[in-house]
Design a protein around this motif. Sequence first.
Motif, PDB file in Angstrom:
ATOM      1  N   UNK A 102       0.845  -1.188   0.000  1.00  0.00           N
ATOM      2  CA  UNK A 102       0.000   0.000   0.000  1.00  0.00           C
ATOM      3  C   UNK A 102       0.881   1.239   0.000  1.00  0.00           C
ATOM      4  N   UNK A 103       0.324   2.331  -0.474  1.00  0.00           N
ATOM      5  CA  UNK A 103       1.053   3.589  -0.446  1.00  0.00           C
ATOM      6  C   UNK A 103       1.197   4.098   0.971  1.00  0.00           C
ATOM      7  N   UNK A 104       2.209   4.928   1.189  1.00  0.00           N
ATOM      8  CA  UNK A 104       2.458   5.465   2.520  1.00  0.00           C
ATOM      9  C   UNK A 104       1.257   6.247   3.033  1.00  0.00           C
ATOM     10  N   UNK A 269       1.040  15.086   9.827  1.00  0.00           N
ATOM     11  CA  UNK A 269       1.826  13.987   9.250  1.00  0.00           C
ATOM     12  C   UNK A 269       1.234  13.527   7.927  1.00  0.00           C
ATOM     13  N   UNK A 270      -0.084  13.475   7.846  1.00  0.00           N
ATOM     14  CA  UNK A 270      -0.734  12.887   6.670  1.00  0.00           C
ATOM     15  C   UNK A 270      -0.437  13.652   5.378  1.00  0.00           C
ATOM     16  N   UNK A 271      -0.659  14.963   5.311  1.00  0.00           N
ATOM     17  CA  UNK A 271      -0.304  15.654   4.059  1.00  0.00           C
ATOM     18  C   UNK A 271       1.193  15.617   3.778  1.00  0.00           C
ATOM     19  N   UNK A 272       2.024  15.680   4.826  1.00  0.00           N
ATOM     20  CA  UNK A 272       3.471  15.624   4.603  1.00  0.00           C
ATOM     21  C   UNK A 272       3.871  14.272   4.022  1.00  0.00           C
ATOM     22  N   UNK A 273       3.320  13.191   4.566  1.00  0.00           N
ATOM     23  CA  UNK A 273       3.633  11.854   4.061  1.00  0.00           C
ATOM     24  C   UNK A 273       3.129  11.677   2.638  1.00  0.00           C
ATOM     25  N   UNK A 274       1.958  12.233   2.343  1.00  0.00           N
ATOM     26  CA  UNK A 274       1.395  12.119   0.995  1.00  0.00           C
ATOM     27  C   UNK A 274       2.279  12.829  -0.022  1.00  0.00           C
ATOM     28  N   UNK A 275       2.706  14.049   0.301  1.00  0.00           N
ATOM     29  CA  UNK A 275       3.566  14.817  -0.616  1.00  0.00           C
ATOM     30  C   UNK A 275       4.923  14.130  -0.777  1.00  0.00           C
ATOM     31  N   UNK A 276       5.493  13.654   0.330  1.00  0.00           N
ATOM     32  CA  UNK A 276       6.793  12.994   0.280  1.00  0.00           C
ATOM     33  C   UNK A 276       6.721  11.739  -0.592  1.00  0.00           C
ATOM     34  N   UNK A 277       5.691  10.927  -0.399  1.00  0.00           N
ATOM     35  CA  UNK A 277       5.557   9.689  -1.167  1.00  0.00           C
ATOM     36  C   UNK A 277       5.355   9.970  -2.649  1.00  0.00           C
ATOM     37  N   UNK A 278       4.703  11.083  -2.960  1.00  0.00           N
ATOM     38  CA  UNK A 278       4.486  11.429  -4.373  1.00  0.00           C
ATOM     39  C   UNK A 278       5.809  11.747  -5.061  1.00  0.00           C
ATOM     40  N   UNK A 279       6.641  12.552  -4.411  1.00  0.00           N
ATOM     41  CA  UNK A 279       7.894  12.967  -5.034  1.00  0.00           C
ATOM     42  C   UNK A 279       8.951  11.870  -5.015  1.00  0.00           C
ATOM     43  N   UNK A 280       8.915  10.974  -4.033  1.00  0.00           N
ATOM     44  CA  UNK A 280       9.937   9.931  -3.934  1.00  0.00           C
ATOM     45  C   UNK A 280       9.555   8.698  -4.739  1.00  0.00           C
ATOM     46  N   UNK A 282       6.389   8.451  -6.520  1.00  0.00           N
ATOM     47  CA  UNK A 282       5.347   8.717  -7.497  1.00  0.00           C
ATOM     48  C   UNK A 282       3.993   8.164  -7.084  1.00  0.00           C
ATOM     49  N   UNK A 283       3.775   7.993  -5.778  1.00  0.00           N
ATOM     50  CA  UNK A 283       2.513   7.424  -5.290  1.00  0.00           C
ATOM     51  C   UNK A 283       1.406   8.478  -5.336  1.00  0.00           C
ATOM     52  N   UNK A 284       0.292   8.101  -5.911  1.00  0.00           N
ATOM     53  CA  UNK A 284      -0.890   8.959  -5.938  1.00  0.00           C
ATOM     54  C   UNK A 284      -2.033   8.167  -5.306  1.00  0.00           C
ATOM     55  N   UNK A 285      -2.422   8.509  -4.090  1.00  0.00           N
ATOM     56  CA  UNK A 285      -3.487   7.749  -3.415  1.00  0.00           C
ATOM     57  C   UNK A 285      -4.794   7.836  -4.194  1.00  0.00           C
ATOM     58  N   UNK A 286      -5.617   6.798  -4.104  1.00  0.00           N
ATOM     59  CA  UNK A 286      -6.922   6.846  -4.761  1.00  0.00           C
ATOM     60  C   UNK A 286      -7.808   7.913  -4.139  1.00  0.00           C
ATOM     61  N   UNK A 287      -8.830   8.290  -4.867  1.00  0.00           N
ATOM     62  CA  UNK A 287      -9.741   9.337  -4.395  1.00  0.00           C
ATOM     63  C   UNK A 287     -10.352   8.993  -3.043  1.00  0.00           C
ATOM     64  N   UNK A 288     -10.683   7.704  -2.844  1.00  0.00           N
ATOM     65  CA  UNK A 288     -11.284   7.278  -1.583  1.00  0.00           C
ATOM     66  C   UNK A 288     -10.378   7.588  -0.393  1.00  0.00           C
ATOM     67  N   UNK A 289      -9.060   7.445  -0.586  1.00  0.00           N
ATOM     68  CA  UNK A 289      -8.124   7.734   0.494  1.00  0.00           C
ATOM     69  C   UNK A 289      -8.154   9.209   0.859  1.00  0.00           C
ATOM     70  N   UNK A 290      -8.180  10.084  -0.156  1.00  0.00           N
ATOM     71  CA  UNK A 290      -8.222  11.522   0.110  1.00  0.00           C
ATOM     72  C   UNK A 290      -9.514  11.905   0.842  1.00  0.00           C
ATOM     73  N   UNK A 291     -10.628  11.327   0.412  1.00  0.00           N
ATOM     74  CA  UNK A 291     -11.909  11.639   1.061  1.00  0.00           C
ATOM     75  C   UNK A 291     -11.896  11.140   2.506  1.00  0.00           C
TER      76      UNK A 291
END
Length: 342
Positions: A102-104, A269-280, A282-291
């Motif tokens: 799973x993504x971070x 932590x959550x937005x920081x982890x999401x941004x970090x995982x995207x740049x390192x 390339x993880x893009x969480x599904x829409x359900x995760x963001x909601x």
Amino acid sequence: MTSITPPVVNAPSRSVQGIIAIELGMIVFVFQDAMMKSMLEVHPVWFLIFMRASVAVFFLVPTIAILGKPHRLLTPLWPLHLLRAFLFACGFSMFYAAFPFMGLAEVTTIFFSAPLFTALMAVVFLKESIGPHRIGALIVGFIGIVIAMNPFGGEFSWIAVLPLTCAVTYAASQVLARKIGERESSLTVGLYTLAMSGIMILPMGWGVNQIFAFGPEYSHLHWGFGITDAHDLLMLVILGLFGTVGWILLSRAYQIANPSLVATFDYSYLPMATIFAYFVWGEVPPTETFIGMGIIIASGLYIGMREIRAARASKEQLFVAETAYAPGNPLTAQNAYDEELL
């Protein structure tokens, strides 16, 4: 003769210091979890948790010995610490076991349901009262968990249950922390939790491998440990240092500022982890995760604000999840320590 008075520079308030400490701690934990995710490609989860605990203990034991009271290396409360360590070892081994699948952001979003479980367990086991506002916030928060896990979606995997189980065990450990209360300093609580969980994780990993035959896709759960070279050892030490520094910052934040206020900043932590995982990665969480993430954060923040309001009304400092790491002012802990000796 005219005297010139030097300007007075006001130090940041304790609340501001606490917020700064918690934000720095969250940044450190993002790097720690990113390292853990990467190193699971080389080492099994059991060994990484053991090494992280070993490095932390290596620094905490001499620190406690030098500082002295209210910190202590021997405590009569060890049975409670032992149970907390067992919950930590079980929960976080499952938390990290989900990383390769799973993504971070997805894993940590589900884990951040822990404060909701803590509030619920406090009502069930500690008989704490809860009003309709917080009941509504809990219900909304759990709806957010379901949305984030998306159990009815075509891509749902049972792996999502692992961070959820970790959230439950983590919440249970915080209920135990309430029983420990101010009888221990934050350093003693951390030492026993980390040391005991580090000791438990090795036989736990060996036992799991005797019961289950993991295929190659679960290589990070295989039994085995070892350091390949000097660079590998350095990375393991850095991993342990990240965990230790992050824990100290977290402890300090809850020690100098109102826990209910500081707890609301955990969610950064959550937005920081999401941004970090995207740049390192390339993880893009599904829409359900963001909601689900948004709903869980909103619910947790609302509960935190209600706790702040209740604390002001009763002039008491209410228990929140992370206060396990900083059970109280050192002077209060010192008084409790002295009373036990009388």
